[in-house]
Every structure is written in C-alpha cells, then in structure tokens.
Design a protein around this motif. Structure first.
Motif, short mmCIF file in Angstrom:
data_model
loop_
_atom_site.label_atom_id
_atom_site.label_comp_id
_atom_site.label_asym_id
_atom_site.label_seq_id
_atom_site.Cartn_x
_atom_site.Cartn_y
_atom_site.Cartn_z
N GLY A 168 5.28 1.56 1.56
CA GLY A 168 5.01 2.80 0.86
C GLY A 168 5.45 4.02 1.65
O GLY A 168 5.72 3.95 2.85
N ASP A 182 7.59 8.01 1.96
CA ASP A 182 8.95 8.54 1.85
C ASP A 182 9.92 7.89 2.83
O ASP A 182 11.11 7.79 2.55
CB ASP A 182 8.94 10.06 2.06
N SER A 215 7.67 2.20 -6.57
CA SER A 215 8.45 3.40 -6.30
C SER A 215 7.60 4.65 -6.47
O SER A 215 6.53 4.63 -7.11
CB SER A 215 9.66 3.49 -7.23
N GLY A 216 8.06 5.76 -5.93
CA GLY A 216 7.33 7.01 -6.02
C GLY A 216 7.23 7.55 -7.42
O GLY A 216 6.33 8.32 -7.74
N GLU A 217 8.18 7.17 -8.29
CA GLU A 217 8.21 7.69 -9.66
C GLU A 217 7.61 6.71 -10.67
O GLU A 217 7.53 7.02 -11.86
CB GLU A 217 9.66 7.98 -10.08
N GLY A 272 1.98 5.17 -0.47
CA GLY A 272 2.74 5.06 -1.70
C GLY A 272 2.26 5.97 -2.82
O GLY A 272 1.40 6.84 -2.63
N ASN A 273 2.80 5.74 -4.00
CA ASN A 273 2.53 6.49 -5.22
C ASN A 273 1.02 6.63 -5.47
O ASN A 273 0.31 5.64 -5.64
CB ASN A 273 3.20 5.71 -6.37
N THR A 274 0.51 7.86 -5.49
CA THR A 274 -0.93 8.10 -5.60
C THR A 274 -1.50 7.56 -6.90
O THR A 274 -2.55 6.91 -6.91
CB THR A 274 -1.25 9.60 -5.48
N GLY A 307 2.69 10.82 1.61
CA GLY A 307 3.96 10.10 1.55
C GLY A 307 4.93 10.53 2.62
O GLY A 307 5.76 9.74 3.08
N SER A 308 4.83 11.79 3.05
CA SER A 308 5.75 12.32 4.05
C SER A 308 5.16 12.33 5.45
O SER A 308 5.70 12.96 6.35
CB SER A 308 6.16 13.74 3.67
#
Length: 347
Positions: A13, A15, A70-72, A106-108, A305-306
């Motif tokens: 997870g 960026d 994925s993040g999206e 990862g993706n929240t 993520g960052s």
C-alpha cells in the motif's frame, strides 16, 4: 496481550510501495525490538527487500498476496478481491487471530470497508470512526474523530465517538479522565444542529464514563490545547483536518518564500535555523502519522499514503501501543458500563 505484538503489514500500500513500508518496518524494529511482523504482498518483490535486513531474522515473515488495491479503486471492488489483496489478507490475519493489529498506507475507503466487513463493530457500537492525533499548543496532542469514515452521524454516533476517543486518549496520553468537547459553530449551548445538541445531552447523561465533558469548541480553537478529545461527524471533521493540514503547508511555504527573498533574509534563516527546524518538525505530518479505525473488534491503523519510512514506523508504533493496551477491550468495558447505567442512546 503480551508485550510482543504481532503486526500484519500491507506492504504494497501507499504511494511509494514496499520500499517505504519495508524500510518503515526496519525503523520500527530498531526502536521496538520486541515486535514481530508478517508482510503481505508480492513475495518476489518483498523477499529481496527483506533479505537486506539481518535484524529481520525470526521477527519478520512474508505472506504472498497476488493482488494490490489501487489508490483509485472503489471500496466495493476492493471488497470483492479481499481474499487476494495484500490489504485484505492483512486484515484477515487480525480477524483470524494471527496478528494483533494491521497497518496499511493504502486506499482509505477500501481499508475502511474491508476492515468493517471483516472485523465487524464492537457490541454497542453502530459505526467505527477514524481517529488521529493533532498538534496543539498544550502539553500533548489531541485526539480527534471522526475524520471521514462517516459523513452523516446521529447523536448516538457522536456519543459513541466520545467514548471511543476518550479510551484512545487514556492510552496515548495516560489521562484518567480526558477532557472531551464537541466540534460546533459556537460554544453556547443553544448553538449548532439538533444532532450536536442531543449528543451533548447524551454525554452529560453518562457521568459514570471516565471522561470530562466540557461542552462545545469551535474549529479555530483546535490547536489551543483546550481539549484532549474533539468529537465531530466525519464530514466536518475531515474538512477541519484538511484545513489544518493546508494551513500548515501554507505557513511552511510562506516561511520558505520569506527566507529566500533576499540575501539578508537568507542570512536571517541561518540565525533562525534551530527555531525553523523545530517548527518544521511540529508541522511534519510524519511525526503524528497513524490514524486508527476505532470501534472495530480488531485494531487497524491507516498510514498516510505519502508517508516516509519514519512516518510509516510511527504508524506501526501507534498500532503496537493500541494492541498492547487492548483498545477494543477498553471501549467494550466503557460501553458495558453505559448499558449498566441504563443510558438511553436512542437517536
């Protein structure tokens, strides 16, 4: 809970992916050698990264996960693939008792949905909430929730958030009765929506709880250190958080521009460097990284993520502390007291 928590890590997870998460695990292990980890992700990618760290021997294992969220990706899609993704399998390890907590950058939305479906909520909790630490001018950071898990809440939800936030504050700040306030558009009792006023009435009707309710607080007072816990619905809380983060970035950019505008200002920067360093550390989100989904039957911590490796290590430290302190048991005990006291929490 022993002093040696076993943590499940979504190593894919975030960026920057496994390079950062594995480095974060290494950093966390140096500061807390009692920890043990299972890294979930692509074994072909993780094995060489893990092999670089001799200290991982006997403390860090790898569990292959063929897919990544994925993040999206929409939460519904992530749920359908939970049995194959690094995120889903890390949370499943907590559900199955193989890990004491899970950490993911990862993706929240996907993390929230997967954790809620897999772990369910503690008896007496209607909805989990996302809680994090925010800096203040007081002696310690404040706990704020909800920060985006629930855009619409009723009075009962806010009452439950107060219980959960106070339990979290008792653990991280070692305060017997944390001071709790509700985020509102004013501090007067007649201000705000019916939901906020009804939530205040509910909290006041439960004097048995280990907290001090101190009424309402406005957003411009978040950083003054006037409260240990601030409770809000996820919509308002997320806006307040993003505004605070944006303001911190704005201040940092202004300072950078001011100190590079001329030779004289550059010289001034050299004289002010110690103070600027302290300011930068105070505004750096990595120093307080690690939001937790409170109200679930297991502990799940969300890293930015960052986040840097140090930031991810800080999220791991949050997960370890909450696992050692049995956060879910503490919340369940407070809820049981509320039921015994016959507090009516009907919305």
């Amino acid at each position: 809970m022993s002093g040696t928590p076993h943590l499940a890590i979504d190593a894919m997870g975030g960026d920057t992916g496994p390079e950062t998460t594995v480095a974060g695990v290494a950093h966390a292990l140096r500061h807390d050698p009692a920890l043990a980890f299972t890294l979930f992700g692509d074994e072909a990618i993780l094995a060489p990264l893990v092999a670089r760290h001799k200290a991982f021997a006997g403390r860090v294992g790898i569990a292959h996960a063929p897919e990544v969220v994925s993040g999206e990706e929409k939460p519904s899609a992530a749920l359908r693939r939970a049995k194959k993704t690094s995120m889903g399998l890390a949370i499943a390890a907590v559900k199955d008792g193989k890990a004491d907590a899970a950490v993911s950058a990862g993706n929240t939305g996907a993390l929230m949905a997967t954790a809620k479906v897999a772990l369910r909520t503690i008896k007496g909790i209607d909805r989990p909430a996302l809680a994090a630490l925010l800096p203040t001018l007081g002696t310690h950071d404040l706990v704020m929730l909800d920060l985006g898990a629930n855009t619409e809440c009723d009075a009962r939800n806010l009452f439950e958030f107060a219980i959960m936030g106070a339990a979290y504050s008792r653990i991280v700040h070692d305060i017997a009765e944390p001071k709790v306030r509700l985020l509102n558009i004013g501090t007067e009792e007649m201000k705000g929506t019916d939901v906020v006023r009804d939530a205040a009435a509910l909290i006041r009707s439960a004097p048995h709880l280990p907290l001090q309710f101190d009424g309402f607080i406005e957003a411009n007072a978040l950083g003054r250190g006037e409260a240990d816990v601030i409770v809000s619905d996820g919509f308002s809380g997320n806006i307040a958080l993003k505004t605070a983060e944006g303001t911190a970035t704005f201040i940092g950019d202004l300072i950078r521009r001011a100190f590079t505008s001329s030779l004289r200002s550059k010289f001034g920067f050299l004289l002010s460097r110690p103070a600027i360093t302290l300011l930068r550390q105070g505004l750096d989100p990595n120093t307080r990284n690690g939001a937790v989904f409170l109200g679930l039957t297991g502990t799940v911590v969300k890293s930015h993520g960052s986040a840097s490796a140090v930031g991810f290590a800080n999220a791991i430290a949050v997960a370890a502390k909450l696992a050692r302190a049995r956060i879910t048991d503490r919340i369940a005990e407070d809820l049981a007291q509320t039921r015994s006291a016959n507090v009516d929490t009907a919305a």
